[in-house]
Design a protein around this motif. Structure first.
Motif, PDB file in Angstrom:
ATOM      1  N   GLU A  18       0.827  -1.201   0.000  1.00 38.61           N
ATOM      2  CA  GLU A  18       0.000   0.000   0.000  1.00 38.61           C
ATOM      3  C   GLU A  18       0.867   1.260   0.000  1.00 38.61           C
ATOM      4  OE1 GLU A  18      -4.157  -1.399   2.040  1.00 38.61           O
ATOM      5  OE2 GLU A  18      -2.718  -0.379   3.339  1.00 38.61           O
ATOM      6  N   TYR A  19       0.247   2.346  -0.413  1.00 35.93           N
ATOM      7  CA  TYR A  19       0.911   3.647  -0.381  1.00 35.93           C
ATOM      8  C   TYR A  19      -0.156   4.739  -0.363  1.00 35.93           C
ATOM      9  CZ  TYR A  19      -0.251   3.963  -5.384  1.00 35.93           C
ATOM     10  OH  TYR A  19      -0.917   4.014  -6.580  1.00 35.93           O
ATOM     11  N   PHE A  20       0.192   5.890   0.195  1.00 36.76           N
ATOM     12  CA  PHE A  20      -0.682   7.050   0.028  1.00 36.76           C
ATOM     13  C   PHE A  20      -0.064   7.966  -1.021  1.00 36.76           C
ATOM     14  CE2 PHE A  20       1.828   8.503   3.842  1.00 36.76           C
ATOM     15  CZ  PHE A  20       2.386   9.660   3.312  1.00 36.76           C
ATOM     16  N   ASP A  21      -0.879   8.821  -1.604  1.00 40.77           N
ATOM     17  CA  ASP A  21      -0.445   9.655  -2.727  1.00 40.77           C
ATOM     18  C   ASP A  21      -1.229  10.956  -2.672  1.00 40.77           C
ATOM     19  OD1 ASP A  21       0.452  10.670  -5.138  1.00 40.77           O
ATOM     20  OD2 ASP A  21       0.079   8.844  -6.285  1.00 40.77           O
ATOM     21  N   VAL A  29       8.973  11.033  -1.650  1.00 31.75           N
ATOM     22  CA  VAL A  29       8.575   9.709  -1.169  1.00 31.75           C
ATOM     23  C   VAL A  29       9.091   9.488   0.251  1.00 31.75           C
ATOM     24  CG1 VAL A  29       8.697   7.221  -1.593  1.00 31.75           C
ATOM     25  CG2 VAL A  29       8.639   8.822  -3.529  1.00 31.75           C
ATOM     26  N   PHE A  30       8.189   9.193   1.177  1.00 30.27           N
ATOM     27  CA  PHE A  30       8.538   8.943   2.561  1.00 30.27           C
ATOM     28  C   PHE A  30       8.436   7.446   2.863  1.00 30.27           C
ATOM     29  CE2 PHE A  30       7.233  13.415   2.779  1.00 30.27           C
ATOM     30  CZ  PHE A  30       8.249  13.958   3.550  1.00 30.27           C
ATOM     31  N   ILE A  31       9.440   6.929   3.575  1.00 33.24           N
ATOM     32  CA  ILE A  31       9.458   5.516   3.958  1.00 33.24           C
ATOM     33  C   ILE A  31       9.732   5.436   5.456  1.00 33.24           C
ATOM     34  CG2 ILE A  31      10.431   3.245   3.486  1.00 33.24           C
ATOM     35  CD1 ILE A  31      11.506   4.387   0.856  1.00 33.24           C
ATOM     36  N   ARG A  35       8.538  -1.381  12.111  1.00 38.13           N
ATOM     37  CA  ARG A  35       7.262  -1.444  12.831  1.00 38.13           C
ATOM     38  C   ARG A  35       6.486  -0.135  12.787  1.00 38.13           C
ATOM     39  NH1 ARG A  35       6.835  -5.334  16.680  1.00 38.13           N
ATOM     40  NH2 ARG A  35       4.604  -4.935  16.450  1.00 38.13           N
ATOM     41  N   ALA A  36       6.825   0.783  11.888  1.00 31.68           N
ATOM     42  CA  ALA A  36       6.136   2.070  11.791  1.00 31.68           C
ATOM     43  C   ALA A  36       5.344   2.132  10.495  1.00 31.68           C
ATOM     44  CB  ALA A  36       7.124   3.223  11.855  1.00 31.68           C
ATOM     45  N   SER A  37       4.110   2.573  10.585  1.00 33.23           N
ATOM     46  CA  SER A  37       3.249   2.669   9.417  1.00 33.23           C
ATOM     47  C   SER A  37       3.576   3.902   8.582  1.00 33.23           C
ATOM     48  CB  SER A  37       1.784   2.753   9.865  1.00 33.23           C
ATOM     49  OG  SER A  37       0.936   3.120   8.795  1.00 33.23           O
ATOM     50  N   ALA A  38       3.330   3.803   7.279  1.00 30.22           N
ATOM     51  CA  ALA A  38       3.459   4.971   6.404  1.00 30.22           C
ATOM     52  C   ALA A  38       2.561   6.103   6.869  1.00 30.22           C
ATOM     53  CB  ALA A  38       3.104   4.578   4.970  1.00 30.22           C
ATOM     54  N   GLN A  39       1.471   5.780   7.541  1.00 29.87           N
ATOM     55  CA  GLN A  39       0.528   6.807   7.998  1.00 29.87           C
ATOM     56  C   GLN A  39       1.161   7.767   9.007  1.00 29.87           C
ATOM     57  OE1 GLN A  39      -2.509   7.431   6.933  1.00 29.87           O
ATOM     58  NE2 GLN A  39      -3.221   5.576   5.905  1.00 29.87           N
ATOM     59  N   THR A  40       2.256   7.357   9.648  1.00 31.94           N
ATOM     60  CA  THR A  40       2.885   8.256  10.615  1.00 31.94           C
ATOM     61  C   THR A  40       3.532   9.463   9.939  1.00 31.94           C
ATOM     62  OG1 THR A  40       4.896   6.892  10.609  1.00 31.94           O
ATOM     63  CG2 THR A  40       3.269   6.455  12.328  1.00 31.94           C
ATOM     64  N   TRP A  41       3.616   9.431   8.595  1.00 34.20           N
ATOM     65  CA  TRP A  41       4.096  10.606   7.847  1.00 34.20           C
ATOM     66  C   TRP A  41       2.961  11.577   7.529  1.00 34.20           C
ATOM     67  CZ3 TRP A  41       9.099  11.339   7.801  1.00 34.20           C
ATOM     68  CH2 TRP A  41       9.989  10.252   7.751  1.00 34.20           C
ATOM     69  N   LEU A  42       1.778  11.350   8.054  1.00 33.54           N
ATOM     70  CA  LEU A  42       0.625  12.202   7.751  1.00 33.54           C
ATOM     71  C   LEU A  42       0.916  13.685   7.996  1.00 33.54           C
ATOM     72  CD1 LEU A  42      -3.074  11.339   8.582  1.00 33.54           C
ATOM     73  CD2 LEU A  42      -2.229  13.668   8.810  1.00 33.54           C
ATOM     74  N   PRO A  43       1.551  14.074   9.107  1.00 40.07           N
ATOM     75  CA  PRO A  43       1.841  15.509   9.282  1.00 40.07           C
ATOM     76  C   PRO A  43       2.709  16.076   8.157  1.00 40.07           C
ATOM     77  CG  PRO A  43       2.084  14.346  11.363  1.00 40.07           C
ATOM     78  CD  PRO A  43       1.937  13.299  10.313  1.00 40.07           C
ATOM     79  N   GLN A  44       3.677  15.288   7.682  1.00 42.38           N
ATOM     80  CA  GLN A  44       4.519  15.750   6.585  1.00 42.38           C
ATOM     81  C   GLN A  44       3.733  15.793   5.270  1.00 42.38           C
ATOM     82  OE1 GLN A  44       5.844  13.552   9.021  1.00 42.38           O
ATOM     83  NE2 GLN A  44       6.724  15.424   9.886  1.00 42.38           N
ATOM     84  N   ALA A  45       2.834  14.838   5.077  1.00 40.86           N
ATOM     85  CA  ALA A  45       1.997  14.853   3.875  1.00 40.86           C
ATOM     86  C   ALA A  45       1.152  16.118   3.831  1.00 40.86           C
ATOM     87  CB  ALA A  45       1.102  13.614   3.836  1.00 40.86           C
ATOM     88  N   GLU A  46       0.568  16.478   4.965  1.00 41.78           N
ATOM     89  CA  GLU A  46      -0.238  17.700   5.014  1.00 41.78           C
ATOM     90  C   GLU A  46       0.624  18.942   4.780  1.00 41.78           C
ATOM     91  OE1 GLU A  46      -3.601  17.940   5.330  1.00 41.78           O
ATOM     92  OE2 GLU A  46      -3.587  15.769   5.100  1.00 41.78           O
ATOM     93  N   TYR A  47       1.823  18.917   5.288  1.00 44.98           N
ATOM     94  CA  TYR A  47       2.720  20.076   5.189  1.00 44.98           C
ATOM     95  C   TYR A  47       3.242  20.270   3.775  1.00 44.98           C
ATOM     96  CZ  TYR A  47       6.752  23.099   6.217  1.00 44.98           C
ATOM     97  OH  TYR A  47       7.672  24.119   6.220  1.00 44.98           O
ATOM     98  N   MET A  57       5.238   5.085   1.171  1.00 45.07           N
ATOM     99  CA  MET A  57       5.219   3.647   0.874  1.00 45.07           C
ATOM    100  C   MET A  57       5.124   2.832   2.162  1.00 45.07           C
ATOM    101  SD  MET A  57       7.919   1.216  -1.223  1.00 45.07           S
ATOM    102  CE  MET A  57       8.974   0.746   0.153  1.00 45.07           C
ATOM    103  N   GLU A  58       4.128   1.982   2.228  1.00 46.66           N
ATOM    104  CA  GLU A  58       3.995   1.062   3.364  1.00 46.66           C
ATOM    105  C   GLU A  58       4.893  -0.134   3.097  1.00 46.66           C
ATOM    106  OE1 GLU A  58       3.114   1.230   6.546  1.00 46.66           O
ATOM    107  OE2 GLU A  58       0.943   1.177   6.309  1.00 46.66           O
ATOM    108  N   ARG A  59       5.991  -0.237   3.831  1.00 51.30           N
ATOM    109  CA  ARG A  59       6.890  -1.371   3.605  1.00 51.30           C
ATOM    110  C   ARG A  59       6.178  -2.691   3.944  1.00 51.30           C
ATOM    111  NH1 ARG A  59      10.491  -2.222   6.644  1.00 51.30           N
ATOM    112  NH2 ARG A  59       9.957  -0.858   8.365  1.00 51.30           N
ATOM    113  N   ARG A  60       6.611  -3.751   3.282  1.00 50.70           N
ATOM    114  CA  ARG A  60       6.016  -5.045   3.590  1.00 50.70           C
ATOM    115  C   ARG A  60       6.265  -5.391   5.062  1.00 50.70           C
ATOM    116  NH1 ARG A  60       7.836  -9.474  -0.231  1.00 50.70           N
ATOM    117  NH2 ARG A  60       7.735  -7.804  -1.768  1.00 50.70           N
ATOM    118  N   PHE A  61       5.336  -6.139   5.632  1.00 46.79           N
ATOM    119  CA  PHE A  61       5.304  -6.470   7.060  1.00 46.79           C
ATOM    120  C   PHE A  61       4.924  -5.259   7.907  1.00 46.79           C
ATOM    121  CE2 PHE A  61       8.938  -8.999   5.245  1.00 46.79           C
ATOM    122  CZ  PHE A  61       8.165 -10.104   4.904  1.00 46.79           C
TER     123      PHE A  61
END
Length: 270
Positions: A18-21, A29-31, A35-47, A57-61
């Motif tokens: 999965e990935y957000f765009d 591109v944020f990775i 054990r951390a979800s791609a969603q934790t970059w949400l503040p940077q995505a908004e910024y 990018m949501e890394r596998r596992f």
């Protein structure tokens, strides 16, 4: 807390990741790390979404990814990044990797080189975690002698101070809305060990794109000197030490993190 909408792509070995765009412009591109979800970059995505096409990018596992369980290697993580870039036809992406996310980018560089990248930002990830006579900026107390048992217990908290309330809400929402809790230490330990054994210093010496190494002055995992030592290896390398933060710098002080990243991004404009 509303998480970012996620999309899916298929990797060359058949995994569904999965990935957000969000936004438009040059890809940023944020990775995330172990054990951390791609969603934790949400503040940077908004910024950044008003200036860049921001992709996480949501890394596998992690998260809701459907992954073969037999590819627990950093090489596969690097191939996943390559598959994302190819799938989305990204041109000159600026890739920001935190912790194991930084190693993911270095694994990508070892396999594919830097010809497709616009720049690389390595967020608090030493290129060699094992300490020895010629490298003393690895993970605290980690040596070849204790590698076999070093990761048997859970890692220390990556934080020096509390994460922001926004990030805490994101973490709780991720836990509630994904199957991320299935990716336990026991399940992912082979990947963690492969990550820890890696030595990316030789790869860094081949990198020609602008590269920023960010370090934290209170990281519980390694000394901040890893950033300056790493920058010396890269033709266009530079280092920045963030203050009063731990390994999870973008969670603890997103404003400082974004200010440092902004300064680097400005140097890329020509």
């Amino acid at each position: 807390m509303n998480l970012l909408p996620m999309h899916q792509f298929t990797t060359s070995d058949g995994a569904t990741l999965e990935y957000f765009d969000e936004g438009e412009g040059q890809p940023l591109v944020f990775i995330a790390g172990y054990r951390a979800s791609a969603q934790t970059w949400l503040p940077q995505a908004e910024y950044y979404k008003d200036r860049y096409r921001v992709i996480g990018m949501e890394r596998r596992f992690n998260g809701n990814t459907v992954s073969p369980t037999y590819n627990k290697t950093m090489a596969r993580q690097g191939e996943d990044l390559h598959d994302l870039i190819e799938s989305l036809q990204l041109k000159n992406p600026i890739v920001v990797g935190h912790s194991m996310g930084g190693s993911t980018v270095m694994a990508y560089l070892s396999l594919f080189g830097d010809a497709q990248l616009g720049a690389f930002v390595n967020v608090d990830q030493t290129p060699k975690m094992v300490n020895d006579d010629d490298w003393q900026t690895g993970m605290y107390k980690l040596t070849t002698a204790n590698m076999g048992t070093f990761f048997d217990a859970p890692l220390d908290s990556p934080f020096y101070k509390d994460v922001t309330p926004e990030v805490m809400a994101i973490m709780k929402a991720v836990a509630a809305e994904t199957n991320d809790n299935t990716y336990t230490l026991e399940m992912t330990k082979p990947l963690l060990l492969d990550h820890a054994w890696a030595d990316w210093r030789g790869i860094l010496q081949t990198v020609t794109v602008p590269t920023l190494f960010m370090a934290a002055d209170h990281s519980p995992f390694w000394p901040s000197a890893h950033a300056t030592e790493s920058a010396k290896l890269v033709k266009n390398g530079r280092a920045a030490i963030l203050t009063d933060v731990g390994h999870g710098m973008e969670y603890e002080d997103p404003e400082q993190f974004q200010a440092v990243l902004d300064q680097f991004l400005e140097t890329l404009k020509g």
